[in-house]
Write a protein that holds these residues in place. Structure first.
Motif, PDB file in Angstrom:
ATOM      1  N   ALA A  66      79.190   7.871  98.398  1.00 19.81           N
ATOM      2  CA  ALA A  66      78.528   8.400  97.236  1.00 19.81           C
ATOM      3  C   ALA A  66      77.222   7.699  96.969  1.00 19.81           C
ATOM      4  O   ALA A  66      76.555   7.989  95.887  1.00 19.81           O
ATOM      5  N   HIS A  67      76.637   6.650  97.773  1.00 13.78           N
ATOM      6  CA  HIS A  67      75.731   5.906  97.575  1.00 13.78           C
ATOM      7  C   HIS A  67      74.949   5.927  98.859  1.00 13.78           C
ATOM      8  O   HIS A  67      75.299   6.453  99.820  1.00 13.78           O
ATOM      9  N   GLY A  68      73.769   5.642  98.987  1.00 14.81           N
ATOM     10  CA  GLY A  68      72.775   5.443 100.083  1.00 14.81           C
ATOM     11  C   GLY A  68      71.569   4.516 100.253  1.00 14.81           C
ATOM     12  O   GLY A  68      71.292   3.511  99.571  1.00 14.81           O
ATOM     13  N   PHE A  69      70.941   4.631 101.305  1.00 14.43           N
ATOM     14  CA  PHE A  69      69.730   3.544 101.740  1.00 14.43           C
ATOM     15  C   PHE A  69      69.092   4.487 102.725  1.00 14.43           C
ATOM     16  O   PHE A  69      69.146   5.572 103.230  1.00 14.43           O
ATOM     17  N   VAL A  70      67.734   3.772 102.821  1.00 15.02           N
ATOM     18  CA  VAL A  70      66.837   4.210 103.888  1.00 15.02           C
ATOM     19  C   VAL A  70      67.218   3.687 105.409  1.00 15.02           C
ATOM     20  O   VAL A  70      66.990   2.450 105.482  1.00 15.02           O
ATOM     21  N   LEU A 100      63.933   8.698 105.935  1.00 12.45           N
ATOM     22  CA  LEU A 100      65.220   9.390 105.826  1.00 12.45           C
ATOM     23  C   LEU A 100      66.157   8.393 104.870  1.00 12.45           C
ATOM     24  O   LEU A 100      66.544   7.191 105.171  1.00 12.45           O
ATOM     25  N   TRP A 101      66.667   9.262 103.794  1.00 14.35           N
ATOM     26  CA  TRP A 101      67.562   8.689 102.982  1.00 14.35           C
ATOM     27  C   TRP A 101      68.822   9.084 103.543  1.00 14.35           C
ATOM     28  O   TRP A 101      69.131  10.348 103.621  1.00 14.35           O
ATOM     29  N   VAL A 102      69.755   8.337 103.636  1.00 14.34           N
ATOM     30  CA  VAL A 102      71.312   8.734 104.042  1.00 14.34           C
ATOM     31  C   VAL A 102      72.564   7.942 103.244  1.00 14.34           C
ATOM     32  O   VAL A 102      71.951   7.221 102.199  1.00 14.34           O
ATOM     33  N   GLY A 103      73.519   8.722 103.336  1.00 15.35           N
ATOM     34  CA  GLY A 103      74.851   8.189 102.635  1.00 15.35           C
ATOM     35  C   GLY A 103      75.596   7.209 103.421  1.00 15.35           C
ATOM     36  O   GLY A 103      75.336   6.983 104.438  1.00 15.35           O
ATOM     37  N   SER A 104      76.519   6.655 102.651  1.00  6.87           N
ATOM     38  CA  SER A 104      77.389   5.391 103.249  1.00  6.87           C
ATOM     39  C   SER A 104      76.982   4.151 103.865  1.00  6.87           C
ATOM     40  O   SER A 104      75.510   3.793 103.314  1.00  6.87           O
ATOM     41  N   THR A 105      77.378   3.345 104.175  1.00 10.41           N
ATOM     42  CA  THR A 105      76.688   2.217 104.576  1.00 10.41           C
ATOM     43  C   THR A 105      76.124   2.167 106.328  1.00 10.41           C
ATOM     44  O   THR A 105      75.595   1.421 106.647  1.00 10.41           O
ATOM     45  N   ASP A 106      76.529   3.233 106.821  1.00  9.41           N
ATOM     46  CA  ASP A 106      76.207   3.445 108.202  1.00  9.41           C
ATOM     47  C   ASP A 106      75.398   4.725 108.445  1.00  9.41           C
ATOM     48  O   ASP A 106      75.125   5.026 109.791  1.00  9.41           O
ATOM     49  N   GLY A 107      75.031   5.430 107.690  1.00  5.17           N
ATOM     50  CA  GLY A 107      74.252   6.779 107.801  1.00  5.17           C
ATOM     51  C   GLY A 107      75.178   7.791 108.139  1.00  5.17           C
ATOM     52  O   GLY A 107      74.492   8.611 108.523  1.00  5.17           O
ATOM     53  N   SER A 108      76.407   7.653 108.283  1.00  4.23           N
ATOM     54  CA  SER A 108      77.366   8.686 108.766  1.00  4.23           C
ATOM     55  C   SER A 108      77.427   9.681 107.721  1.00  4.23           C
ATOM     56  O   SER A 108      77.966  10.816 108.073  1.00  4.23           O
ATOM     57  N   TYR A 109      77.259   9.624 106.554  1.00  2.00           N
ATOM     58  CA  TYR A 109      77.208  10.936 105.626  1.00  2.00           C
ATOM     59  C   TYR A 109      75.856  11.165 105.223  1.00  2.00           C
ATOM     60  O   TYR A 109      74.862  10.160 105.428  1.00  2.00           O
ATOM     61  N   ASN A 110      75.435  12.275 104.751  1.00  2.00           N
ATOM     62  CA  ASN A 110      74.100  12.762 104.188  1.00  2.00           C
ATOM     63  C   ASN A 110      74.111  12.178 102.861  1.00  2.00           C
ATOM     64  O   ASN A 110      74.820  11.541 102.042  1.00  2.00           O
ATOM     65  N   TRP A 111      72.623  11.991 102.344  1.00  2.00           N
ATOM     66  CA  TRP A 111      72.266  11.666 101.082  1.00  2.00           C
ATOM     67  C   TRP A 111      73.217  12.248 100.118  1.00  2.00           C
ATOM     68  O   TRP A 111      73.275  13.553 100.205  1.00  2.00           O
ATOM     69  N   PRO A 112      73.775  11.743  98.899  1.00  3.35           N
ATOM     70  CA  PRO A 112      74.886  12.394  98.328  1.00  3.35           C
ATOM     71  C   PRO A 112      74.571  12.843  96.976  1.00  3.35           C
ATOM     72  O   PRO A 112      75.085  13.356  96.247  1.00  3.35           O
ATOM     73  N   ARG A 113      73.311  12.606  96.502  1.00  3.91           N
ATOM     74  CA  ARG A 113      72.866  13.005  95.274  1.00  3.91           C
ATOM     75  C   ARG A 113      71.898  14.129  95.114  1.00  3.91           C
ATOM     76  O   ARG A 113      71.041  14.307  96.113  1.00  3.91           O
ATOM     77  N   ASN A 114      71.762  14.792  93.969  1.00  4.71           N
ATOM     78  CA  ASN A 114      70.778  15.935  93.850  1.00  4.71           C
ATOM     79  C   ASN A 114      70.284  16.052  92.281  1.00  4.71           C
ATOM     80  O   ASN A 114      69.772  17.114  92.209  1.00  4.71           O
ATOM     81  N   VAL A 115      70.272  14.976  91.786  1.00  7.97           N
ATOM     82  CA  VAL A 115      69.642  15.094  90.393  1.00  7.97           C
ATOM     83  C   VAL A 115      68.604  14.061  90.155  1.00  7.97           C
ATOM     84  O   VAL A 115      69.295  12.782  90.210  1.00  7.97           O
ATOM     85  N   GLY A 116      67.458  14.148  90.118  1.00  8.25           N
ATOM     86  CA  GLY A 116      66.610  13.094  89.620  1.00  8.25           C
ATOM     87  C   GLY A 116      65.270  13.143  90.599  1.00  8.25           C
ATOM     88  O   GLY A 116      65.202  13.596  91.842  1.00  8.25           O
ATOM     89  N   PRO A 117      64.210  12.274  90.178  1.00  9.22           N
ATOM     90  CA  PRO A 117      62.832  12.278  90.998  1.00  9.22           C
ATOM     91  C   PRO A 117      63.011  11.415  92.256  1.00  9.22           C
ATOM     92  O   PRO A 117      63.654  10.251  92.263  1.00  9.22           O
TER      93      PRO A 117
END
Length: 313
Positions: free
Chosen positions: A21-25, A91-108
């Motif tokens: 549910a979180h992510g990183f570049v 590229l923003w991705v989800g999880s700690t290894d990028g195995s999920y896509n970015w999980p959020r959709n509200v905000g700038p």
């Protein structure tokens, strides 16, 4: 017995959901050249231009010392080469290894830059004076945020200003997740810093009034961070922080987009609302990619954002 076993099993089910549910570049592309980052919690990071954070969890609280480059961000060992006008795909991705896509959709999503004092390889970002080069919010004629595009693994696009003076710079890419933005202090910040060397022979940069520090550039009760009506259409959104630096639009082609303007009595930041009225981009909002919204500024009650606080690098 059955319920006891189920209770023991449920936390294990919840862990992957919370992590993803979180992510990183994870990756940055500069004019077609790909620079890979590191997955989180690696023992020996590989060389990268992306400063590695120690968790994919958000920074919470506008005065958090990690607001500049992310949780316990470490110096990167490489610097990416770019020029005025260079196109970056982040590229923003989800999880700690990028195995999920970015999980959020509200905000700038907003991008800032700061000139390093010497090499960015060892520059402490607590000393950085940041200026904004772009901001991306709602899609035109829609209540959908552009952030939702990254849930399908699309990169975020940003252009280095056409007239930016050469030098060593940090690029700060920041998503603010506002799914809980109606609750004071509950906005979630995801900052990430990328080390760049800008070439060319241009001469421009921000004025001191267009710069801010992190922490120091935001308050938890700023419009755009505390957003009580974030789910009540029509959505009126005010970008927090300083305006896009005025020089950013210099040398860019004129362009237009479908928006109207809306101002707030306390607003020192950009305000955007979807509509069908065509307006010309004004100085202070860059002529950026087609995916970026036009914003206009309320000049009343403009506060100074340059407030020095000590934080992590």
């Amino acid at each position: 017995m059955m319920f006891r076993r189920l209770a023991q099993f449920l936390p294990a089910l919840a862990i992957p959901t919370l992590v993803s549910a979180h992510g990183f570049v994870q990756q940055v592309t500069i004019d077609g050249i790909v620079y890979m980052g590191n997955n989180l919690n690696v023992v020996t990071p590989t060389p990268s231009i992306i400063r590695l954070v120690n968790t994919n969890s958000p920074v919470e609280g506008a005065n958090n010392s990690f607001l500049n480059c992310g949780p316990d961000a470490q110096f990167a060992s490489l610097v990416g080469n770019a020029n005025p006008g260079s196109q970056l795909k982040i590229l923003w991705v989800g999880s700690t290894d990028g195995s999920y896509n970015w999980p959020r959709n509200v905000g700038p999503l907003m991008h800032y830059m700061a000139k390093c004092d010497g090499s960015c390889l060892t520059y402490n970002s607590t000393n950085a004076e940041w200026f904004k080069i772009s901001e991306l919010g709602l899609e035109a004629d829609s209540s959908i945020w552009y952030q939702a595009n990254w849930m399908s693994r699309a990169p975020a696009n940003v252009t280095i200003p056409n007239t930016l003076a050469p030098g060593n710079y940090l690029l700060r890419s920041e998503i603010i997740s506002l799914q809980n933005g109606m609750i004071p202090g509950s906005a979630q910040f995801y900052p990430s810093c990328i080390q760049l060397q800008i070439g060319g022979s241009q001469t421009q940069g921000p004025t001191s009034s267009e710069e801010c520090t992190f922490p120091g550039g935001y308050s938890d009760d700023d419009p755009g961070i505390l957003t009580p009506n974030i789910f009540n259409p029509p959505i009126r959104y005010t970008f927090p922080g300083p305006p896009v630096a005025s020089f950013v639009n210099t040398g860019a082609a004129s362009c237009s987009s479908a928006v109207t303007t809306s101002t707030f009595a306390n607003g020192s930041s950009s305000t955007i609302i979807a509509s069908s009225t065509q307006v010309q981009r004004r100085q202070g909002s860059a002529c950026r990619s087609p995916n970026e919204d036009v914003v206009t500024r309320d000049s009343r009650n403009k506060r100074r954002h340059k407030r020095r606080l000590v934080g992590a690098h």
